[in-house]
Structure formats: structure tokens, C-alpha cells
Write a protein that holds these residues in place. Structure first.
Motif, mmCIF file in Angstrom:
data_model
loop_
_atom_site.group_PDB
_atom_site.id
_atom_site.type_symbol
_atom_site.label_atom_id
_atom_site.label_comp_id
_atom_site.label_asym_id
_atom_site.label_seq_id
_atom_site.Cartn_x
_atom_site.Cartn_y
_atom_site.Cartn_z
ATOM 1 N N ALA A 91 0.852 -1.177 0.000
ATOM 2 C CA ALA A 91 0.000 0.000 0.000
ATOM 3 C C ALA A 91 0.891 1.232 0.000
ATOM 4 C CB ALA A 91 -0.899 0.004 1.234
ATOM 5 N N ASP A 92 0.427 2.281 -0.634
ATOM 6 C CA ASP A 92 1.232 3.506 -0.701
ATOM 7 C C ASP A 92 1.576 4.032 0.692
ATOM 8 O OD1 ASP A 92 -0.428 4.900 -3.652
ATOM 9 O OD2 ASP A 92 1.215 3.461 -3.453
ATOM 10 N N SER A 93 0.687 3.813 1.638
ATOM 11 C CA SER A 93 0.880 4.356 2.982
ATOM 12 C C SER A 93 2.033 3.705 3.736
ATOM 13 C CB SER A 93 -0.405 4.211 3.800
ATOM 14 O OG SER A 93 -0.788 2.851 3.879
ATOM 15 N N VAL A 94 2.472 2.524 3.286
ATOM 16 C CA VAL A 94 3.547 1.819 4.000
ATOM 17 C C VAL A 94 4.780 1.611 3.142
ATOM 18 C CG1 VAL A 94 1.807 0.632 5.375
ATOM 19 C CG2 VAL A 94 2.842 -0.549 3.426
ATOM 20 N N LYS A 95 4.698 1.968 1.889
ATOM 21 C CA LYS A 95 5.809 1.742 0.974
ATOM 22 C C LYS A 95 7.053 2.462 1.468
ATOM 23 C CE LYS A 95 4.244 1.463 -3.116
ATOM 24 N NZ LYS A 95 3.673 1.811 -4.443
ATOM 25 N N GLY A 96 8.163 1.741 1.483
ATOM 26 C CA GLY A 96 9.413 2.312 1.957
ATOM 27 C C GLY A 96 9.627 2.157 3.450
ATOM 28 N N ARG A 97 8.584 1.771 4.168
ATOM 29 C CA ARG A 97 8.703 1.590 5.620
ATOM 30 C C ARG A 97 8.495 0.139 6.043
ATOM 31 N NH1 ARG A 97 5.105 3.781 8.917
ATOM 32 N NH2 ARG A 97 3.388 3.785 7.395
ATOM 33 N N PHE A 98 7.674 -0.571 5.310
ATOM 34 C CA PHE A 98 7.366 -1.970 5.632
ATOM 35 C C PHE A 98 7.983 -2.879 4.582
ATOM 36 C CE2 PHE A 98 3.061 -1.340 8.042
ATOM 37 C CZ PHE A 98 3.667 -0.384 8.854
ATOM 38 N N THR A 99 8.382 -4.065 5.023
ATOM 39 C CA THR A 99 8.926 -5.072 4.110
ATOM 40 C C THR A 99 8.301 -6.417 4.412
ATOM 41 O OG1 THR A 99 11.046 -3.905 3.976
ATOM 42 C CG2 THR A 99 11.001 -6.204 3.262
ATOM 43 N N ILE A 100 7.724 -7.019 3.401
ATOM 44 C CA ILE A 100 7.158 -8.361 3.552
ATOM 45 C C ILE A 100 8.158 -9.379 3.028
ATOM 46 C CG2 ILE A 100 5.954 -8.272 1.320
ATOM 47 C CD1 ILE A 100 3.670 -9.877 2.646
ATOM 48 N N SER A 101 8.246 -10.499 3.723
ATOM 49 C CA SER A 101 9.148 -11.570 3.288
ATOM 50 C C SER A 101 8.544 -12.901 3.727
ATOM 51 C CB SER A 101 10.545 -11.382 3.891
ATOM 52 O OG SER A 101 10.489 -11.442 5.308
ATOM 53 N N LEU A 156 6.332 -9.488 8.375
ATOM 54 C CA LEU A 156 6.135 -8.101 7.986
ATOM 55 C C LEU A 156 7.020 -7.260 8.897
ATOM 56 C CD1 LEU A 156 4.532 -6.183 6.112
ATOM 57 C CD2 LEU A 156 2.978 -5.808 8.037
ATOM 58 N N GLN A 157 8.115 -6.782 8.333
ATOM 59 C CA GLN A 157 9.017 -5.909 9.071
ATOM 60 C C GLN A 157 8.510 -4.487 8.928
ATOM 61 O OE1 GLN A 157 11.909 -6.651 10.968
ATOM 62 N NE2 GLN A 157 11.578 -4.505 11.558
ATOM 63 N N MET A 158 8.185 -3.873 10.046
ATOM 64 C CA MET A 158 7.637 -2.525 10.047
ATOM 65 C C MET A 158 8.627 -1.590 10.726
ATOM 66 S SD MET A 158 3.672 -3.376 11.038
ATOM 67 C CE MET A 158 4.069 -3.769 12.740
ATOM 68 N N SER A 159 8.969 -0.507 10.064
ATOM 69 C CA SER A 159 9.880 0.463 10.642
ATOM 70 C C SER A 159 9.309 1.866 10.459
ATOM 71 C CB SER A 159 11.259 0.346 10.006
ATOM 72 O OG SER A 159 11.183 0.576 8.609
ATOM 73 N N SER A 160 9.929 2.815 11.114
ATOM 74 C CA SER A 160 9.448 4.207 11.071
ATOM 75 C C SER A 160 7.950 4.261 11.327
ATOM 76 C CB SER A 160 9.788 4.843 9.720
ATOM 77 O OG SER A 160 11.169 4.838 9.483
ATOM 78 N N LEU A 161 7.530 3.553 12.346
ATOM 79 C CA LEU A 161 6.099 3.440 12.616
ATOM 80 C C LEU A 161 5.491 4.775 13.011
ATOM 81 C CD1 LEU A 161 6.145 -0.012 14.361
ATOM 82 C CD2 LEU A 161 4.710 0.576 12.408
ATOM 83 N N LYS A 162 4.247 4.962 12.600
ATOM 84 C CA LYS A 162 3.503 6.173 12.866
ATOM 85 C C LYS A 162 2.244 5.837 13.652
ATOM 86 C CE LYS A 162 4.856 7.896 8.290
ATOM 87 N NZ LYS A 162 4.366 8.405 6.985
ATOM 88 N N PRO A 163 1.700 6.782 14.375
ATOM 89 C CA PRO A 163 0.457 6.509 15.105
ATOM 90 C C PRO A 163 -0.658 5.996 14.197
ATOM 91 C CG PRO A 163 1.426 8.536 15.907
ATOM 92 C CD PRO A 163 2.255 8.100 14.725
ATOM 93 N N GLU A 164 -0.674 6.426 12.949
ATOM 94 C CA GLU A 164 -1.712 5.968 12.031
ATOM 95 C C GLU A 164 -1.521 4.517 11.587
ATOM 96 O OE1 GLU A 164 0.147 8.758 11.788
ATOM 97 O OE2 GLU A 164 0.643 9.212 9.685
ATOM 98 N N ASP A 165 -0.408 3.899 11.968
ATOM 99 C CA ASP A 165 -0.221 2.471 11.714
ATOM 100 C C ASP A 165 -0.900 1.614 12.779
ATOM 101 O OD1 ASP A 165 3.113 3.260 10.699
ATOM 102 O OD2 ASP A 165 1.415 2.796 9.392
#
Length: 121
Positions: A59-69, A79-88
Motif C-alpha cells: 500500500a502507498d501508505s507503507v511503501k518504503g517503511r514496511f517489508t514483507i518476506s 512483515l518488518q515494520m519500521s518508522s512506525l507512525k500513530p496511524e499504523d
């Protein structure tokens, strides 16, 4: 048959890794997706990985911050999630698609129970 884990509280800017372990059947030939549902909102697509791992979508909202493997030997998707935001903040669900799958819930055949992620500011 799909067990999501790894959620929890985290501060904004932090990281978490979600796991989705499959049991009862082999999902190595299934496309796998992550969806999320925030409080008061509809469930939305987050990320997808093809059965071989060669193709991923975000999704555009997570591109560049999340990585699926995925690790098919372990029957597990991450699902590796980084630079997390409150909206996540949401309950995150993993799902398996026997035929393709990517963007839409109806393309998926199996769903995990969800793991909750809370991002504080």
C-alpha cells in the motif's frame, strides 16, 4: 491455520516484526498478504508477497517503511515494520490466497486471527 504474532505497543519511529506461522497445511504455493484494521475503519490491504517471493506489493501508505518476506521452509511470512507512525495503529491480519491474491480481501482463502499494533506518539 494461520497464526499472527509480534504485535504490541511501540513508540512512533520504532519498529516491529510481525510473523504469520502456518500450520495444518503447506502455504508455500500460496500468495500471502497482510491487511490491517484500525479502530472504526474498514480492513485495508498492507502488503503482498507471491508464493515464490519474487513479487511484492505494498500500500502507498507503507511503501518504503514496511517489508514483507517469507520463509517457505518455515511456513512463515513476516512483515518488518519500521518508522512506525500513530496511524499504523491497527489489528494486523495475515491471509493466504490459493490463486493470486493481492489487493482485495475476497481474493484470500485463509485468514489469521490478527495481532494488535499500537503506535504511540
Amino acid at each position: 491455520q494461520l497464526q499472527a504474532s509480534g504485535g504490541g505497543p511501540v513508540e512512533a519511529g520504532g519498529a516491529l516484526r510481525l510473523s504469520c506461522a502456518a500450520s495444518g497445511r503447506t502455504f508455500s504455493r500460496y500468495g500471502m498478504g497482510w491487511f490491517r484494521q484500525a479502530p472504526g475503519k474498514e480492513r485495508e490491504f498492507v502488503a503482498f508477497i507471491s508464493w515464490s517471493g519474487d513479487s511484492t506489493k505494498y500500500a502507498d501508505s507503507v511503501k518504503g517503511r514496511f517489508t514483507i518476506s517469507r520463509d517457505n521452509a518455515k511456513n512463515t511470512v513476516y512483515l518488518q515494520m519500521s518508522s512506525l507512525k500513530p496511524e499504523d495503529t491497527a489489528v494486523y491480519y495475515c491471509a493466504a490466497a490459493a490463486r493470486g491474491g493481492i489487493w482485495y480481501e475476497h481474493e484470500y482463502d485463509y485468514w489469521g486471527q490478527g495481532t494488535e499494533v499500537t503506535v504511540s506518539s
